[in-house]
Structures are given as C-alpha cells and as structure tokens.
Design an enzyme around this catalytic site. Structure first.
Site, PDB file in Angstrom:
ATOM      1  N   GLU A   1       0.832  -1.194   0.000  1.00  0.00           N
ATOM      2  CA  GLU A   1       0.000   0.000   0.000  1.00  0.00           C
ATOM      3  C   GLU A   1       0.876   1.257   0.000  1.00  0.00           C
ATOM      4  OE1 GLU A   1      -4.105  -0.441   1.836  1.00  0.00           O
ATOM      5  OE2 GLU A   1      -3.152   0.917   3.243  1.00  0.00           O
TER       6      GLU A   1
ATOM      7  N   CYS B   1      -8.318  -2.198   4.105  1.00  0.00           N
ATOM      8  CA  CYS B   1      -8.199  -3.348   5.019  1.00  0.00           C
ATOM      9  C   CYS B   1      -9.522  -3.796   5.591  1.00  0.00           C
ATOM     10  CB  CYS B   1      -7.285  -3.018   6.187  1.00  0.00           C
ATOM     11  SG  CYS B   1      -5.679  -2.446   5.696  1.00  0.00           S
TER      12      CYS B   1
ATOM     13  N   GLU C   1       2.064   1.745  -3.396  1.00  0.00           N
ATOM     14  CA  GLU C   1       0.969   2.232  -4.231  1.00  0.00           C
ATOM     15  C   GLU C   1       0.767   3.739  -4.019  1.00  0.00           C
ATOM     16  OE1 GLU C   1      -2.757   0.175  -3.578  1.00  0.00           O
ATOM     17  OE2 GLU C   1      -3.815   1.504  -4.964  1.00  0.00           O
TER      18      GLU C   1
ATOM     19  N   GLU D   1     -13.831 -12.428  -6.151  1.00  0.00           N
ATOM     20  CA  GLU D   1     -12.483 -11.967  -6.545  1.00  0.00           C
ATOM     21  C   GLU D   1     -11.418 -12.524  -5.604  1.00  0.00           C
ATOM     22  OE1 GLU D   1     -15.555 -10.150  -6.065  1.00  0.00           O
ATOM     23  OE2 GLU D   1     -14.446  -8.496  -5.176  1.00  0.00           O
TER      24      GLU D   1
ATOM     25  N   LYS E   1     -15.598  -9.894   7.604  1.00  0.00           N
ATOM     26  CA  LYS E   1     -14.568 -10.750   7.017  1.00  0.00           C
ATOM     27  C   LYS E   1     -15.173 -12.042   6.461  1.00  0.00           C
ATOM     28  CE  LYS E   1     -10.748  -8.405   7.812  1.00  0.00           C
ATOM     29  NZ  LYS E   1      -9.912  -7.947   6.689  1.00  0.00           N
TER      30      LYS E   1
ATOM     31  N   SER F   1      -7.350   1.872  -2.299  1.00  0.00           N
ATOM     32  CA  SER F   1      -6.163   1.074  -2.593  1.00  0.00           C
ATOM     33  C   SER F   1      -6.590  -0.273  -3.144  1.00  0.00           C
ATOM     34  CB  SER F   1      -5.363   0.870  -1.308  1.00  0.00           C
ATOM     35  OG  SER F   1      -4.474  -0.211  -1.468  1.00  0.00           O
TER      36      SER F   1
ATOM     37  N   GLU G   1     -16.234 -11.023   3.204  1.00  0.00           N
ATOM     38  CA  GLU G   1     -15.072 -10.753   2.346  1.00  0.00           C
ATOM     39  C   GLU G   1     -14.482 -12.043   1.769  1.00  0.00           C
ATOM     40  OE1 GLU G   1     -11.471  -9.446   4.267  1.00  0.00           O
ATOM     41  OE2 GLU G   1     -10.979  -8.113   2.606  1.00  0.00           O
TER      42      GLU G   1
ATOM     43  N   CYS H   1     -10.514  -2.276  14.721  1.00  0.00           N
ATOM     44  CA  CYS H   1     -10.857  -3.695  14.876  1.00  0.00           C
ATOM     45  C   CYS H   1     -11.016  -4.091  16.336  1.00  0.00           C
ATOM     46  CB  CYS H   1      -9.779  -4.563  14.246  1.00  0.00           C
ATOM     47  SG  CYS H   1      -9.357  -4.044  12.594  1.00  0.00           S
TER      48      CYS H   1
END
Lengths: 573, 163
Positions: free
Chosen positions: A278, A298, A281, A365, A357, A318, A360, A502
């Site tokens: 990141e 994230c 990037e 993908e 999550k 990102s 996710e 988190c």
C-alpha cells in the site's frame, strides 16, 4: 453543579445531564435495555424507571434531566415491580429456547429476568411466526427473538450511517427489517456486525462457521492452517474469563495447536506486507499523478460501504487486498509450493474480530482458480466457543510462538488492530522508504486514541503529506462528503468500519463497551512500546518473501495475488 | 425511463428542496397516481429526500393506507372498526382470505382481486360494511361477499368470451 438526592444520599450533578448518568457515576445500578452510551436517549424500554418525589408516575432515568433538589429512589417496591412487569411482558411472546440460543449465558434479557426474579409466566402471548433471515454470509437475523429495543437500528443509522434496517409495521406486527422486508444480503447492510454486538438478545448473531472448521480439522487429508488478526489476542481474554485486555497471543497460539490446527500464522505478518504494497501504491500515485486521496482497503465493511454508497470513490481505494486475504492467498501459493501441498487440500481459516470478514472471504475476486484464499472466518466469539468446546483454559497454557513463515511480525503490523494503526505503520515505513532514514520517534501521538477523526500533517522527505484517520462509517461519510465538495488537502486516508478500529469490531466479545475498546487499544500500543521490531519494512520474512517469491512491491505476482478490484453494488440505498 | 418513474418524478418536482416532513404527502400522491408504492418509487423518493429506503419503507408500513402491490381489478375493503367487528367482520375477513386466497394488503396472482382492511368507514349503522371498488355494501355476510366475488369473476369471463 446542582445537588440531587439519590436513595436518601445527596449527590452532585451537572445541569442538563440525565438521572441515569448521575446514578451510574455514583455507582447506583439501574438496568437498561434500549440505552446506548454516547447516543441520544430514546426512552423506549422503560426499564430504567425510578421513583421521583412529587411525580405521580415513575420516570425513565435515561432521558429525564436532573433538577436542583429532586429526590430519586431506585429500589422501591413500585420501581422493582414495574421493571419486573416490563421484563415479563417482553418474555410473554419470546421463544423459550434459551438452551439452544447463541446468546445463552450472555443475554441481557435472560440476565434481567434472573436479576429481577422472574420465575413464573404471568403473561402468555401466542408467538408470532417470524422467518429466520439466513441470507447474509455474516449475520443471522432471528426476528422472533427481537424485543424491539432499537439498538441495532440506532447503531446502524447513527454510528455507521448505513441505515440498512429499521422498524417496519406497527403494534404487535412491528419488526426490525431491511427495506422492503428483504434479506440482509439484498439490503445495503455492510456486514460490520455492530448490530450484533449491541443486540441484547439472540435476535442478531454471526453466521457461525464452527462446525465447518471442526469438520475440516477432523479430515486427515486436509492441512488446516489458521491465522489470527492483530485485535484478537487483546480481546480473547474476555471470552476466556481472564482480565480484560490482557494480551494472550502466545497462549492463543498454544490453544489453536491443541485444537488441531496444523499451522498457526499471524495476520500481522501480512499487515506488514500490506504496508509495503500500500505504501508503494501511495508513492506511485503521488509521483505519477494517480487518483488521490488514497483510501485504505483493510476493512471489508468499509469496502462494501464505498461500493454501495460512494462508488465514485472506488478509484481512490487502494487495490491491496486486506491482510486476511493476502495471507490466505500466500498460504495457497507460496506456502503450498514450499510445502508441496495441493492448494485444494489446504483449508485456510482465519480468526477475526469481524463479521464482515466472513463476507469478504466469500467474494468471488478473493479466489485463485476457484480456490478461495480463505475458506472460513471465525470471530473472536467463535474462537471463545472453540476454547470452551475443547475445554482449553488459557490461563494454564504456556505461550508458544507462531509458525514460520508467516508467524513473524513487526509491532507496526500489530497496531493495525487499532484505529490509526495502519496510518502510523505506513508513516513509519514511508519515512524510511522516502528518506532512507528511520523515523526518530516512532510514536505518532496524533494518530492514537479513540477519537473518530484524527488528522496528521507531516513532511516526509520534503513532501507535505495530509493524512486523516476515521473510524465509524458515520465519520467516513462526513469525510467523503467534504471531499466531494472540494476538500483537497489529503493524500492518504485510513478508514476502519468500527468505532476505535478492529478492537471494537463486530466479531468481538458481546457486551463490548467503549472502555473495553479503549483498554484493548492501550494494550496494542503497550505491545508496540515493548517491541524490538517496530517497523514493517524490517520484517525479515517480508523481505525474504519479496526476494524469494514476489520480486518487489507492485510486481506482477503481487498484483495477481495481493491486489483486487471493486464494483458498484446495486442495492436499495 | 419507465412510465411510472416519470410520474413519480413529476410528483417529486412538486416538492423541491423538501425534507423528511414531506415524506407522507409524497407517498400519498404516488399512491393516488399509481395505486400503490412500487419499490422503485420508494427508492426515487429516498434519493429526492436523502432518506434511506429502509426508513421510508418503515414509515409506509406503519400506516395502513399504503399498499406495496398494485390494486386488483376489483378492490375489496373490509371494515374492522368496533361496530363491524361486533357484527362479525372477523368472520367476513376470514372468509374473504379463504375464498380469494390473498391476505389483506395483497393482490391475487390473476390480478382480479385485492383485499384491504380499514379501521372504520363511518357507516357503523350499516355494519358490517365492505366496499367493492369503492361501492358500499351494507350488512355484509360471507355469502354476500362470495356472491359479489362470483359476480366479478363472471363479468371477466363474459368479457373474455366477447372478445
């Protein structure tokens, strides 16, 4: 300051505050169901009623303001009788399957019934038949158990600014549902799970993957690896009945091995890797006139939020996968090659403080050749369940170290668990990458703490960088709206879906309050303070991974394994 | 743009720069125009008033007056006010649900019938009251309701045969 009398004792109160806040400060217990610290009182459940001298009726402590000389009593027979009746009425049509309920043992309603001595059924109402909503990969909704306190509705609207659910219908037919009474999967729900954490009953729960993981563990053909997120080791203590916010990292690793996981890895390792990817990037975007400000990626709830509500910002996000998905992808590529394992025979489990999550890891993908990077996600709560199932007592386990190659981390990766941690880790490494020198003082105070919005202006190697950290999507929405109308002083923005990051995630122990989040956060920073390796770019295994496998940050291989794409979502907003 | 979306747009144009207090009048206008509140219309209203559709759906389901399915060709309302209740409108409703195979608020799949309950029509002297396409029927009974339903069906059959 004004004086009021509480249970015959004179106490001080601030003008304008509520009776409840005075009583709580004085250590006088008043039960509540609908009350939420930090939000406007709604006064819906009436459990907090107290007797007020001169008033014919009981008054709700949560929403009644104090006045000079008022006399309040909290434990009179009238008060206790009223509270008991309220609970009895709530129970009148509540399913009696407590033994089978996911919240048995930590249900607010169950506790209140016990505390108030409800031992007989005085009111019996027919139970409405309400369909279970199992449509979401993250959250199970059981409207039959809902007591309509409205906490989920308020956290979704007032904290997360999502408003996926609201009250529908009226009277005995009232329910909390997504728009058009659809399933959660068809709604604008971003799976953050904050509703689950605040739900007083079992009406909202995570979709458990405990059974699937147990099945995988008992299959000798499969190699089951597990990773644990930075915020789990500082929260699990509460599930295991230890002192809150104790770091149980090593003990947890030992426990995971006892449960039968073949390898135990640390998601903080790929947090370090995220910083490399990141960070590179960001540098590339700054140098080559890419889309700015760059937004972190994230937090999967946040990602779905952007895709749903702000698709015009997708180019700003990102392309890095989250640390969970990066580790998953590496396990089924680098690790599989190294150990000569068939990726299809590896089951990759992650322990996360998060319900999003779960969503996710099911994104299409997030798979390579139809093999998902991560197969199952367990929340901190589900790990607690596993510990109890296996009869493992964290207190008596000797700490063990995580496995190679993804067990080594810097403490910069560890503080990813707190709001501001990603940014702090990024600044530490960006300084080195841009100037070739280590930052003198690694502690970046403006990025720490529980504030929902934190900003930093820094000169890194002659480049003026504007950074902003937000947690709680209500704050993220405000910031995106500012940028939409022209704010342009920011380069890099860290967003975490849950308030405090988190450590306050939707998969964390039930009953998580602001203070608990704060102390978990403090533990993360204490770990960082006491650590030798405090910057991501010095993590020896990260460096080795680039040397042996990935090449360099943003290489072709990195792009294939560690980066992803996003899409606009068409759901009713 | 679909015809109904255009109509909703025209209605919304009558409420420029409005806040949430305009929600119910807007929903009423849409229902007057389209006969019900389609999902797409609720989303259009949400975009216009900057309100989440969950909130609009919540408000709309709170009130009995709003429908989420188009009305049938024959719209039947059954009064559930106190006087009608005493005079047996509960039985009437049960019978209607069984005969028409739809619940209040629903429309039959052949779009012939839709059913609605209302709190009071102000005609308590004629209890129990039902309306079929806004026509009052006094002192209704299950048999009378069945007869009316059959009439409606016959009418359709007749029409089909003629064409």
């Amino acid at each position: 300051m004004i004086g009021i009398e509480a249970n015959g004792r004179t106490v001080e109160a601030k003008a304008g505050e509520t009776i409840l806040s005075v009583l709580r400060r004085e250590g006088i217990h008043v039960p509540t169901l609908c009350h939420m610290e930090g939000l406007e009182p709604s006064g819906a459940c009436r459990l907090c009623v107290v007797e007020l001298e001169g008033s014919a009726n009981l008054v709700p402590a949560c929403s009644f303001p104090v006045s000079e000389g008022m006399k309040v009593r909290t434990g009179t027979p009238k008060v206790l009788e009223a509270r008991k009746t309220i609970v009895e009425l709530l129970l009148s049509n509540h399913p009696d399957d407590c033994l089978y309920c996911s919240r048995s043992g930590n249900c607010d309603l169950q506790k209140l019934a016990g505390d108030l001595g409800v031992r007989q059924r005085h009111y019996r109402e027919p139970r409405p038949s309400r369909e279970l909503d199992v449509s979401s990969p993250s959250i199970i909704r059981d409207p039959a158990k809902c007591i309509l306190c409205g906490r989920c509705v308020r956290v979704c609207e007032e904290v997360q600014a999502v408003s996926a659910i609201d009250f529908t219908g009226r009277g005995s037919r009232a329910m909390v549902t997504p728009a058009f009474n659809s399933g959660l999967n068809m709604s604008s729900c971003i799976n953050c799970g904050q509703c689950v954490v605040v739900c007083p009953t079992g009406a909202l729960a995570e979709r458990s993957s405990v059974q699937e993981v147990m099945d995988a563990l008992s299959d000798p053909d499969l190699t089951v690896i597990v990773q644990h997120a930075p915020a789990v080791s500082v929260s699990l203590a509460e599930e295991a009945g230890l002192k809150p916010a104790t770091d149980v990292d090593g003990k947890m690793v030992a426990a995971l091995r006892r449960i039968g996981f073949d390898r135990v890895f640390d998601t903080s390792f790929t947090a370090d890797l995220t910083i490399m990817e990141e960070g590179s990037e960001l540098v590339e975007r700054v140098n080559n006139g890419g889309v700015l400000p760059m937004l972190t990626s994230c937090s999967p709830g946040w990602i779905k939020f952007v895709e749903t509500f702000y698709p015009e910002f997708i180019p700003n996000v990102s392309t890095c996968k989250s640390p969970q998905q990066m580790l998953g992808a590496l396990v089924k590529s680098f690790f599989a090659e190294r150990e000569q394992l068939d990726p299809k025979k590896i089951v990759s489990v992650s322990i996360m403080p998060c319900t999003a999550k779960k969503f996710e890891c099911s994104r299409p993908e997030m798979a390579n050749d139809y093999v998902p990077d991560v197969d199952y996600v367990l929340t901190t709560r589900e790990l607690g369940q596993l510990l109890r199932m296996f009869g493992l007592d964290l207190a008596s386990l000797e700490p063990e170290a995580a496995d190679s190659p993804f067990g080594e981390r810097s403490s910069a990766g560890k503080i990813f668990g707190a709001s501001g941690g990603v940014m702090e880790a990024a600044v530490r490494s960006a300084h080195y990458l841009l100037t070739g020198e280590e930052l003198q003082n690694l502690k970046i105070q403006p990025l720490r703490g529980m504030a929902g919005v934190k900003e930093l202006r820094a000169n890194v190697g002659g480049v003026e960088i504007g950074a902003c950290v937000v947690s709680g999507l209500g704050n993220a929405r405000n910031l995106l709206d500012q940028i939409k109308v022209g704010r342009d002083d920011l380069h890099f923005i860290e967003v975490m879906t849950c308030p405090g990051g988190c450590v306050g995630g939707g998969g964390q122990p039930i009953g998580t309050e602001r203070d608990a989040v704060k102390s978990r956060m403090e533990t993360l920073y204490r770990i960082d303070r006491e650590e030798q390796l405090r910057v991501s770019h010095k993590n020896p295994w990260v460096l080795r991974l680039y040397e042996e496998f990935l090449g360099k940050p943003l290489s072709h291989k990195s792009h294939k394994l560690l980066h992803t794409t996003y899409d606009k979502r068409h759901v009713p907003l | 743009m679909k015809e109904s979306a255009k109509k909703v747009k025209a209605i919304l144009a009558k409420y420029p720069d409005s806040g949430r207090d305009a929600l119910i009048p807007i929903l009423q206008d849409i229902q007057d125009e389209l006969g019900y509140l389609p999902t797409s219309a609720i989303m259009q209203v949400g975009a216009h008033l900057a309100l989440p559709s969950s909130k609009i759906y919540g408000v709309a389901t709170f009130y009995n007056q709003f429908r989420f399915q188009p009305k049938g060709r024959n719209h039947i309302t059954i009064c559930r006010g106190t006087a009608c209740h005493v005079k047996g409108s509960g039985k009437l409703l049960e019978n209607a649900v069984a005969t028409l195979k739809i619940k209040p608020g629903q429309t039959s799949r052949d779009k012939l019938f839709s059913l609605e309950t209302v709190a009071c029509m102000g005609a308590c002297g004629l209890a129990p009251v039902i309306t079929v396409n806004d026509e009052f029927n006094a002192k209704a009974s299950p048999a009378k309701l069945n007869r009316l339903a059959r009439c409606c069906k016959d009418e359709i059959t007749q029409e089909r045969e003629n064409s």
